[in-house]
Motif scaffolding. Structure first.
Motif, PDB file in Angstrom:
ATOM      1  N   GLY A 255      -1.309  -4.274   5.285  1.00 59.10           N
ATOM      2  CA  GLY A 255      -0.598  -3.080   4.819  1.00 59.10           C
ATOM      3  C   GLY A 255      -1.537  -1.972   4.373  1.00 59.10           C
ATOM      4  N   GLY A 256      -2.667  -2.338   3.780  1.00 60.14           N
ATOM      5  CA  GLY A 256      -3.631  -1.338   3.337  1.00 60.14           C
ATOM      6  C   GLY A 256      -4.291  -0.608   4.485  1.00 60.14           C
ATOM      7  N   GLU A 257      -4.476  -1.300   5.600  1.00 58.25           N
ATOM      8  CA  GLU A 257      -5.089  -0.657   6.763  1.00 58.25           C
ATOM      9  C   GLU A 257      -4.082   0.243   7.470  1.00 58.25           C
ATOM     10  N   VAL A 258      -2.841  -0.211   7.570  1.00 60.42           N
ATOM     11  CA  VAL A 258      -1.794   0.619   8.169  1.00 60.42           C
ATOM     12  C   VAL A 258      -1.629   1.919   7.392  1.00 60.42           C
ATOM     13  N   LEU A 259      -1.847   1.858   6.085  1.00 54.85           N
ATOM     14  CA  LEU A 259      -1.666   3.040   5.234  1.00 54.85           C
ATOM     15  C   LEU A 259      -2.562   4.195   5.655  1.00 54.85           C
ATOM     16  N   GLY A 260      -3.705   3.905   6.271  1.00 50.66           N
ATOM     17  CA  GLY A 260      -4.641   4.962   6.625  1.00 50.66           C
ATOM     18  C   GLY A 260      -3.997   6.099   7.399  1.00 50.66           C
TER      19      GLY A 260
ATOM     20  N   GLU B  77       6.347 -10.866   6.539  1.00 45.52           N
ATOM     21  CA  GLU B  77       7.225 -10.069   5.677  1.00 45.52           C
ATOM     22  C   GLU B  77       6.614  -8.695   5.395  1.00 45.52           C
ATOM     23  N   GLY B  78       7.447  -7.690   5.371  1.00 47.90           N
ATOM     24  CA  GLY B  78       6.948  -6.355   5.019  1.00 47.90           C
ATOM     25  C   GLY B  78       7.875  -5.247   5.484  1.00 47.90           C
ATOM     26  N   PHE B  79       7.507  -4.016   5.182  1.00 47.03           N
ATOM     27  CA  PHE B  79       8.297  -2.856   5.579  1.00 47.03           C
ATOM     28  C   PHE B  79       7.426  -1.607   5.549  1.00 47.03           C
ATOM     29  N   VAL B  80       7.902  -0.580   6.203  1.00 43.56           N
ATOM     30  CA  VAL B  80       7.331   0.761   6.085  1.00 43.56           C
ATOM     31  C   VAL B  80       8.439   1.674   5.584  1.00 43.56           C
ATOM     32  N   LYS B  81       8.172   2.398   4.527  1.00 43.00           N
ATOM     33  CA  LYS B  81       9.137   3.346   3.978  1.00 43.00           C
ATOM     34  C   LYS B  81       8.494   4.724   3.924  1.00 43.00           C
ATOM     35  N   LEU B  82       9.199   5.705   4.447  1.00 46.79           N
ATOM     36  CA  LEU B  82       8.701   7.081   4.493  1.00 46.79           C
ATOM     37  C   LEU B  82       9.565   7.978   3.619  1.00 46.79           C
TER      38      LEU B  82
ATOM     39  N   VAL C 190       5.864  13.354   2.083  1.00 44.14           N
ATOM     40  CA  VAL C 190       5.247  13.536   0.766  1.00 44.14           C
ATOM     41  C   VAL C 190       4.913  12.187   0.136  1.00 44.14           C
ATOM     42  N   GLY C 191       5.310  11.114   0.802  1.00 45.60           N
ATOM     43  CA  GLY C 191       4.994   9.785   0.301  1.00 45.60           C
ATOM     44  C   GLY C 191       5.301   8.737   1.350  1.00 45.60           C
ATOM     45  N   ALA C 192       4.688   7.570   1.191  1.00 46.93           N
ATOM     46  CA  ALA C 192       4.936   6.480   2.133  1.00 46.93           C
ATOM     47  C   ALA C 192       4.444   5.173   1.528  1.00 46.93           C
ATOM     48  N   THR C 193       5.073   4.096   1.956  1.00 41.59           N
ATOM     49  CA  THR C 193       4.647   2.757   1.561  1.00 41.59           C
ATOM     50  C   THR C 193       4.560   1.882   2.796  1.00 41.59           C
ATOM     51  N   SER C 194       3.468   1.132   2.874  1.00 38.48           N
ATOM     52  CA  SER C 194       3.267   0.181   3.961  1.00 38.48           C
ATOM     53  C   SER C 194       3.037  -1.183   3.333  1.00 38.48           C
TER      54      SER C 194
ATOM     55  N   ALA D 150       0.845  -1.194   0.000  1.00 33.86           N
ATOM     56  CA  ALA D 150       0.000   0.000   0.000  1.00 33.86           C
ATOM     57  C   ALA D 150       0.877   1.240   0.000  1.00 33.86           C
ATOM     58  N   SER D 151       0.482   2.234  -0.759  1.00 33.29           N
ATOM     59  CA  SER D 151       1.303   3.437  -0.839  1.00 33.29           C
ATOM     60  C   SER D 151       0.449   4.673  -1.046  1.00 33.29           C
ATOM     61  N   VAL D 152       1.077   5.810  -0.772  1.00 39.75           N
ATOM     62  CA  VAL D 152       0.410   7.101  -0.928  1.00 39.75           C
ATOM     63  C   VAL D 152       1.449   8.138  -1.327  1.00 39.75           C
TER      64      VAL D 152
END
Length: 460
Positions: A410-415, A386-391, A401-405, A349-351
């Motif tokens: 992962g989609g819920e964490v993105l909120g 498995e996974g990561f958070v990138k800011l 200005v962006g982030a990936t969960s 998930a990303s924004v």
């Protein structure tokens, strides 16, 4: 008979359906034109049924993770309950009769058929002319983009629609395209026993996302028995009674019973007569302003605007267009924080902007990174963590200005990250707020702690 309305909405996918309903409820006379099913791709072949497939495949994966954590389990995949649920619960056998009845109850006049703009504020549907006093809303969406590969045309290849409606799981499957749709469906069928190969011309899966997402997903796919071939294009397709043979540009060949083409989506503005509305028919998408205006008396919403092939974007734009047509206020469209989720396992998930996009925009970029598997919740979760958070931070302003969960939920964490990007919450504030323990979203706090300009280690 010819008809006169306040507004004619051409296309009744999520965006068109929403804007037509809102205008009718406000008292305008509205004609909604649709050649297919009301609700469009999302309701019948995209978001809803495909996520039923993902859910079912996820249950199988979770059962297979029981050994070593909760005992022992034997898993016997069965496709019939999946397609029965899609056909019965999600799509009503790919019929929109009930939806059409509800739609018309809002006051919209439903016109079945393929509409085409034939003049200013004029749409013709199978010889019937519909005229609009205020204007036309274009919501015609997109269709699968089929690449011009030698031998592909005329073969019984699948698109996402065929895959979602499949009554049986194929023994083997080649997925052409490693984007969101291709990756989701590839993993689903693999978990139901199909031997799957994914071919992606870009150098990684999910090429539009952060590089770490492609690395992670390729590794997970390998662990589940999927083959991935990245950085190589398809050169030739051959089909015979035994299935498909795909020749790659490096000379390798892949063989499978089925071939799924998932290489993106396209518009066809000439087919809807966009030129007669003063628009460029040769353009990839319809250009709109912040109020969804495309030309005098023309608004456009959804995939056709090129702002992302997402239901939430279409509905968001539909609301803005409806307000503008009704002469109401409200903010213009703001795309700084468009969320997107690829529903693989792990979810990606990303924004906002990726690191590369932010640097190309000339921002002073700082990056934060945290591994979900090394977080408290990841350690507790165990198998499948498995996974990561990138800011991605604009260091001059001190805001994300962006982030990936990526990871479980992962989609819920993105909120939380969408709120941060949209509202430009200073990272200093984000650092000093409380994150519930032990949750997956605490990895956001871990990633914030690495926003110090130092190099981070990618340990997925």
């Amino acid at each position: 008979m010819d008809g006169m309305y306040d507004v004619v909405v051409l296309g009744l996918g999520p965006g068109g359906e929403d804007v037509a309903g809102r205008l009718a409820e406000a008292g305008l006379s509205v004609a909604g034109v649709e050649a297919g099913l009301i609700g469009g791709e999302c309701a019948y072949w995209g978001c809803v049924p495909s996520k039923m497939m993902v859910r079912a495949a996820g249950l199988l994966a979770e059962a297979r993770r029981v050994p070593g954590m909760a005992g022992s389990v034997r898993v016997f995949p069965k496709w019939a309950p999946v397609i029965d649920r899609i056909s019965g619960e999600a799509t009503d056998g790919w019929s929109d009769d009930a939806r059409a009845e509800h739609f018309e109850s809002t006051g919209v006049h439903l016109v079945r058929g393929r509409g085409r703009i034939t003049g200013p504020r004029e749409v013709t549907v199978d010889g019937r002319v519909l005229r609009a006093r205020r204007g036309i809303v274009l919501a015609t969406g997109t269709s699968p983009a089929v690449p011009p590969i030698d031998g592909l045309e005329g073969t019984p290849f699948w698109t996402n629609r065929d895959a979602v409606a499949a009554r049986h799981v194929p023994e083997s499957l080649i997925v052409l395209g490693g984007g969101a749709i291709g990756c989701e469906l590839a993993q689903v069928f693999a978990r139901f026993g199909t031997r799957v190969s994914v071919v992606e011309a870009a150098d990684r899966l999910l090429a539009q996302e952060e590089p770490e997402a492609g690395v992670l997903l390729a590794r997970v796919f390998a662990g589940e028995g999927l083959e991935t071939h990245t950085g190589v294009a398809a050169e030739r397709v051959r089909h015979d009674e035994g299935g498909f043979t795909l020749t790659l540009e490096d000379g390798r060949t892949l063989r499978a019973v089925r071939l799924l083409v998932a290489t993106g989506r396209r518009t066809d503005l000439a087919a809807i007569g966009a030129g007669d509305a003063g628009l460029d028919e040769s353009a990839r998408f319809v250009t709109v302003d912040g109020r969804m205006r495309a030309a005098d008396g023309v608004w456009a919403v959804g995939d056709v605007t090129g702002r992302g092939a997402y239901t939430h974007v279409a509905v968001y734009q539909g609301r803005i267009a409806a307000r503008d047509i009704l002469g109401e206020g409200g903010p213009p469209a703001d795309y700084r924080a468009v969320p997107r989720v690829t529903f693989t396992d792990p979810e990606v998930a990303s924004v906002g902007l990726t690191e590369r996009e932010a640097r190309e925009a000339g921002l002073d970029v700082r990056v934060g990174f945290a591994s979900v598997s090394e977080s408290a919740r990841g350690w507790i979760h165990g198998a499948g963590h498995e996974g990561f958070v990138k800011l991605v931070e604009d260091a001059r302003r001190g805001v994300l200005v962006g982030a990936t969960s990526a990871g479980p939920a992962g989609g819920e964490v993105l909120g939380a990250l969408v709120v941060a990007v949209q509202n430009e919450i200073p990272t200093t504030r984000l650092r000093h707020m409380m994150y519930a323990y032990p949750t997956f979203h605490r990895a956001i706090e871990d990633a914030l702690e690495t926003l110090d300009g130092q190099a981070y280690a990618i340990d997925l």
